[in-house]
Write a protein that holds these residues in place. Structure first.
Motif, PDB file in Angstrom:
ATOM      1  N   HIS A   1      26.628   2.897   1.930  1.00 52.30           N
ATOM      2  CA  HIS A   1      26.482   1.458   2.184  1.00 52.30           C
ATOM      3  C   HIS A   1      27.841   0.819   2.436  1.00 52.30           C
ATOM      4  O   HIS A   1      27.994  -0.017   3.311  1.00 52.30           O
ATOM      5  CB  HIS A   1      25.756   0.766   1.026  1.00 52.30           C
ATOM      6  CG  HIS A   1      24.279   0.968   1.083  1.00 52.30           C
ATOM      7  ND1 HIS A   1      23.459   0.752   0.013  1.00 52.30           N
ATOM      8  CD2 HIS A   1      23.475   1.370   2.093  1.00 52.30           C
ATOM      9  CE1 HIS A   1      22.205   1.012   0.355  1.00 52.30           C
ATOM     10  NE2 HIS A   1      22.194   1.387   1.614  1.00 52.30           N
TER      11      HIS A   1
ATOM     12  N   GLN B   1      30.399  -7.537  10.631  1.00 50.62           N
ATOM     13  CA  GLN B   1      29.679  -8.791  10.489  1.00 50.62           C
ATOM     14  C   GLN B   1      29.148  -9.208  11.859  1.00 50.62           C
ATOM     15  O   GLN B   1      29.850  -9.117  12.848  1.00 50.62           O
ATOM     16  CB  GLN B   1      30.645  -9.861   9.972  1.00 50.62           C
ATOM     17  CG  GLN B   1      31.111  -9.616   8.553  1.00 50.62           C
ATOM     18  CD  GLN B   1      30.161 -10.199   7.534  1.00 50.62           C
ATOM     19  OE1 GLN B   1      29.836 -11.367   7.587  1.00 50.62           O
ATOM     20  NE2 GLN B   1      29.702  -9.368   6.622  1.00 50.62           N
TER      21      GLN B   1
ATOM     22  N   MET C   1      27.843  -6.220  -4.546  1.00 50.06           N
ATOM     23  CA  MET C   1      28.065  -5.091  -3.650  1.00 50.06           C
ATOM     24  C   MET C   1      27.870  -3.737  -4.306  1.00 50.06           C
ATOM     25  O   MET C   1      27.057  -2.956  -3.848  1.00 50.06           O
ATOM     26  CB  MET C   1      29.429  -5.193  -2.984  1.00 50.06           C
ATOM     27  CG  MET C   1      29.410  -6.189  -1.835  1.00 50.06           C
ATOM     28  SD  MET C   1      30.931  -6.269  -0.930  1.00 50.06           S
ATOM     29  CE  MET C   1      31.863  -7.422  -1.902  1.00 50.06           C
TER      30      MET C   1
ATOM     31  N   SER D   1      23.614  -3.623  -7.565  1.00 51.96           N
ATOM     32  CA  SER D   1      22.408  -3.308  -8.336  1.00 51.96           C
ATOM     33  C   SER D   1      22.716  -2.348  -9.486  1.00 51.96           C
ATOM     34  O   SER D   1      23.303  -1.286  -9.278  1.00 51.96           O
ATOM     35  CB  SER D   1      21.342  -2.690  -7.441  1.00 51.96           C
ATOM     36  OG  SER D   1      20.266  -2.280  -8.250  1.00 51.96           O
TER      37      SER D   1
ATOM     38  N   HIS E   1      17.508  -9.243  -6.583  1.00 55.28           N
ATOM     39  CA  HIS E   1      17.533  -9.249  -5.117  1.00 55.28           C
ATOM     40  C   HIS E   1      16.168  -8.918  -4.519  1.00 55.28           C
ATOM     41  O   HIS E   1      15.403  -8.129  -5.054  1.00 55.28           O
ATOM     42  CB  HIS E   1      18.635  -8.342  -4.550  1.00 55.28           C
ATOM     43  CG  HIS E   1      18.479  -6.876  -4.844  1.00 55.28           C
ATOM     44  ND1 HIS E   1      19.227  -6.217  -5.780  1.00 55.28           N
ATOM     45  CD2 HIS E   1      17.670  -5.942  -4.292  1.00 55.28           C
ATOM     46  CE1 HIS E   1      18.888  -4.946  -5.808  1.00 55.28           C
ATOM     47  NE2 HIS E   1      17.944  -4.750  -4.919  1.00 55.28           N
TER      48      HIS E   1
ATOM     49  N   VAL F   1      19.267 -10.384   0.900  1.00 53.02           N
ATOM     50  CA  VAL F   1      20.430  -9.536   1.181  1.00 53.02           C
ATOM     51  C   VAL F   1      20.842  -9.598   2.653  1.00 53.02           C
ATOM     52  O   VAL F   1      21.496  -8.698   3.163  1.00 53.02           O
ATOM     53  CB  VAL F   1      20.171  -8.069   0.767  1.00 53.02           C
ATOM     54  CG1 VAL F   1      19.872  -7.974  -0.723  1.00 53.02           C
ATOM     55  CG2 VAL F   1      19.040  -7.450   1.588  1.00 53.02           C
ATOM     56  N   GLY F   2      20.467 -10.687   3.343  1.00 47.09           N
ATOM     57  CA  GLY F   2      20.863 -10.815   4.740  1.00 47.09           C
ATOM     58  C   GLY F   2      19.691 -11.037   5.688  1.00 47.09           C
ATOM     59  O   GLY F   2      19.828 -10.870   6.904  1.00 47.09           O
TER      60      GLY F   2
ATOM     61  N   THR G   1      26.446  -9.230   7.278  1.00 44.94           N
ATOM     62  CA  THR G   1      26.083  -7.835   7.004  1.00 44.94           C
ATOM     63  C   THR G   1      24.590  -7.667   7.288  1.00 44.94           C
ATOM     64  O   THR G   1      23.776  -8.476   6.844  1.00 44.94           O
ATOM     65  CB  THR G   1      26.381  -7.498   5.523  1.00 44.94           C
ATOM     66  OG1 THR G   1      27.772  -7.747   5.276  1.00 44.94           O
ATOM     67  CG2 THR G   1      26.054  -6.048   5.218  1.00 44.94           C
TER      68      THR G   1
ATOM     69  N   SER H   1      24.725 -17.627   1.484  1.00 40.90           N
ATOM     70  CA  SER H   1      25.511 -16.444   1.838  1.00 40.90           C
ATOM     71  C   SER H   1      24.893 -15.831   3.076  1.00 40.90           C
ATOM     72  O   SER H   1      23.816 -16.212   3.512  1.00 40.90           O
ATOM     73  CB  SER H   1      25.570 -15.443   0.679  1.00 40.90           C
ATOM     74  OG  SER H   1      24.334 -14.800   0.529  1.00 40.90           O
TER      75      SER H   1
ATOM     76  N   GLY I   1      27.048 -13.698   6.250  1.00 42.85           N
ATOM     77  CA  GLY I   1      27.908 -13.884   7.423  1.00 42.85           C
ATOM     78  C   GLY I   1      28.958 -14.963   7.277  1.00 42.85           C
ATOM     79  O   GLY I   1      29.484 -15.444   8.279  1.00 42.85           O
TER      80      GLY I   1
ATOM     81  N   LEU J   1      34.965  -7.432   1.175  1.00 43.62           N
ATOM     82  CA  LEU J   1      35.061  -5.969   1.028  1.00 43.62           C
ATOM     83  C   LEU J   1      35.996  -5.393   2.093  1.00 43.62           C
ATOM     84  O   LEU J   1      36.840  -4.542   1.815  1.00 43.62           O
ATOM     85  CB  LEU J   1      33.669  -5.333   1.153  1.00 43.62           C
ATOM     86  CG  LEU J   1      33.613  -3.822   0.979  1.00 43.62           C
ATOM     87  CD1 LEU J   1      33.933  -3.418  -0.455  1.00 43.62           C
ATOM     88  CD2 LEU J   1      32.240  -3.263   1.366  1.00 43.62           C
TER      89      LEU J   1
HETATM   90  C1  FNR Z   1      25.526  -5.445  -0.500  1.00 40.20           C
HETATM   91  N1  FNR Z   1      24.563  -6.374  -0.920  1.00 40.20           N
HETATM   92  C2  FNR Z   1      23.879  -6.170  -2.102  1.00 40.20           C
HETATM   93  N2  FNR Z   1      23.069  -7.135  -2.621  1.00 40.20           N
HETATM   94  C3  FNR Z   1      22.440  -6.966  -3.788  1.00 40.20           C
HETATM   95  O1  FNR Z   1      21.752  -7.880  -4.232  1.00 40.20           O
HETATM   96  N3  FNR Z   1      22.569  -5.795  -4.494  1.00 40.20           N
HETATM   97  C4  FNR Z   1      23.351  -4.774  -4.045  1.00 40.20           C
HETATM   98  O2  FNR Z   1      23.461  -3.737  -4.702  1.00 40.20           O
HETATM   99  C5  FNR Z   1      24.023  -4.943  -2.806  1.00 40.20           C
HETATM  100  N4  FNR Z   1      24.814  -3.940  -2.270  1.00 40.20           N
HETATM  101  C6  FNR Z   1      25.630  -4.210  -1.180  1.00 40.20           C
HETATM  102  C7  FNR Z   1      26.563  -3.253  -0.755  1.00 40.20           C
HETATM  103  C8  FNR Z   1      27.435  -3.542   0.294  1.00 40.20           C
HETATM  104  C9  FNR Z   1      28.447  -2.530   0.701  1.00 40.20           C
HETATM  105  C10 FNR Z   1      27.352  -4.813   0.953  1.00 40.20           C
HETATM  106  C11 FNR Z   1      28.290  -5.170   2.078  1.00 40.20           C
HETATM  107  C12 FNR Z   1      26.408  -5.725   0.558  1.00 40.20           C
HETATM  108  C13 FNR Z   1      24.255  -7.575  -0.113  1.00 40.20           C
HETATM  109  C14 FNR Z   1      25.232  -8.713  -0.310  1.00 40.20           C
HETATM  110  O3  FNR Z   1      25.268  -9.171  -1.646  1.00 40.20           O
HETATM  111  C15 FNR Z   1      24.909  -9.891   0.640  1.00 40.20           C
HETATM  112  O4  FNR Z   1      23.662 -10.445   0.297  1.00 40.20           O
HETATM  113  C16 FNR Z   1      24.848  -9.462   2.096  1.00 40.20           C
HETATM  114  O5  FNR Z   1      25.840  -8.488   2.364  1.00 40.20           O
HETATM  115  C17 FNR Z   1      25.074 -10.641   3.045  1.00 40.20           C
HETATM  116  O6  FNR Z   1      26.340 -11.241   2.838  1.00 40.20           O
HETATM  117  P1  FNR Z   1      27.639 -10.949   3.770  1.00 40.20           P
HETATM  118  O7  FNR Z   1      28.012  -9.500   3.547  1.00 40.20           O
HETATM  119  O8  FNR Z   1      27.214 -11.190   5.181  1.00 40.20           O
HETATM  120  O9  FNR Z   1      28.694 -11.859   3.247  1.00 40.20           O
END
Ligand code: FNR
Length: 342
Positions: free
Chosen positions: A10, A19, A63, A93, A147, A186-187, A214, A257, A259, A284
């Motif tokens: 991931h 992004q 993350m 998580s 989530h 999560v996006g 993301t 959140s 992008g 990240l």
């Molecule tokens: C995530 N995200 C995420 N969300 C969550 O609720 N549990 C998780 O374990 C993870 N794992 C995770 C790993 C990685 C590498 C990324 C980049 C993202 C999702 C994150 O919290 C967020 O909701 C999305 O990435 C959208 O935001 P950004 O990245 O566009 O700022």
């Protein structure tokens, strides 16, 4: 595939996929104010997230953790940044550590580096009340994020296929846990109806986790070379989803959140009504490519820029920025118009 390998995948694929910059912020314009009647040194950025005071409206979103030493190192670095900046931070998580207690330290490092700061736990909506309590206890969490990631699960061959009764499980967690429960996407964004359902069962805040940054459908499709390409463009853009969430008549905080990368996007998210702004992928990327010091420096710049914009708008604090005048155009306007959201 092992859970630990997936965690690392991931991170790698999120960095490689990048992004999308389709979160809708180009549709939002501030109305310039020639008589703002305030001074830069009056501007305050402190706020409350999940009932706790923080120095910044920006938080580091969920993350990682649960993938051994490499994820421990990332969480340590992110926690150092959060501590230095007085920002809230979520871990990834925690299910990995509930399944394999040896992984708990990859999350606990966040609390260790940040003993007095706001640390938020994270689990999926499949979690039981006991798992939620264990996740909170593991890191002495001040709040717990649950989530929702239906599309991500569907694009993973080994992912869940049954999403029934999620709301009921979340309601039980709200009743059984002793910290505020935040529910996040999560996006893919959340619509008004989902937010309304979540607020009516006592969820303290939603993080709308909008489309445009993301993209976990694209990440999973790239990882597997699978072909659920229709999910690559699936989701509610962040700007739209903030407005959808703010349109409910129910009580609850709205975090934005998905992008978000720049101070201007943060200011626009708040002007759309967000009570806080989460960033995951962009932070990240800076951390992995340039390290802790550069990320701290970038955050200082973002905070200074936010204060500049607030001065120009005459918004002395975040409440006033939430009421700043904006014009909404393009796809965001079209969407909100069609949904009767003003
Ligand atoms: C995530 N995200 C995420 N969300 C969550 O609720 N549990 C998780 O374990 C993870 N794992 C995770 C790993 C990685 C590498 C990324 C980049 C993202 C999702 C994150 O919290 C967020 O909701 C999305 O990435 C959208 O935001 P950004 O990245 O566009 O700022």
């Amino acid at each position: 595939m092992s859970r630990s390998k997936r965690k690392w995948d991931h991170i790698r694929y999120a960095l490689a996929t990048g992004q999308e910059q389709k979160a809708g912020f180009e549709d939002i314009t501030f109305i310039h104010q020639s008589l703002p009647n305030c001074s830069l040194d009056e501007i305050k950025l402190d706020t409350k997230i999940g009932g706790l005071s923080v120095s910044s409206p920006i938080f580091i979103n969920a993350m990682t953790g649960g993938g051994g030493e490499r994820t421990l190192q990332i969480n340590r670095d992110l926690a150092i940044v959060a501590e230095k900046m007085g920002m809230a931070i979520s871990v990834g998580s925690q299910m990995a550590a509930l399944k394999d207690p040896a992984e708990a330290k990859t999350y606990q490092i966040v609390r260790k580096e940040n003993p007095n700061g706001m640390v938020i736990g994270n689990l999926g909506s499949e979690a039981t009340v006991d798992q939620a309590k264990a996740a909170i206890q593991m890191i002495e969490a001040n709040a717990l994020q649950i989530h929702l990631n239906v599309v991500q699960e569907l694009t993973m061959p080994e992912g869940d296929r049954d999403f029934s009764s999620a709301l009921l499980r979340i309601e039980n967690i709200v009743k059984g846990a002793n910290v505020p429960i935040l529910v996040k996407e999560v996006g893919f964004g959340m619509n008004k109806e989902a937010v309304e359902q979540l607020f009516s069962i006592g969820v303290s805040a939603v993080d709308i986790g909008g489309f445009g940054g993301t993209n976990f459908a694209r990440i999973e499709n790239n990882r597997r070379k699978s072909t659920l390409a229709f999910f690559d463009e699936w989701g509610i853009p962040t700007t739209v989803s903030i407005a959808e969430a703010k349109a409910t008549s129910k009580q609850g905080a709205v975090l934005a959140s998905g992008g978000i990368q720049t101070s201007l996007e943060i200011a626009k998210a708040i002007a759309l009504g967000a009570d806080g702004v989460g960033v995951a992928g962009y932070f990240l990327k800076i951390l992995m490519k340039e390290g802790v010091d550069t990320l701290v420096e970038e955050l200082h710049v973002i905070h200074e820029e936010l204060k500049m914009m607030m001065t120009a708008l005459g918004a002395k604090n975040l409440k006033e920025l939430q009421n700043a005048q904006i014009i909404i155009s393009g796809k965001t306007y079209h969407w909100l118009n069609e949904r009767n959201i003003d």
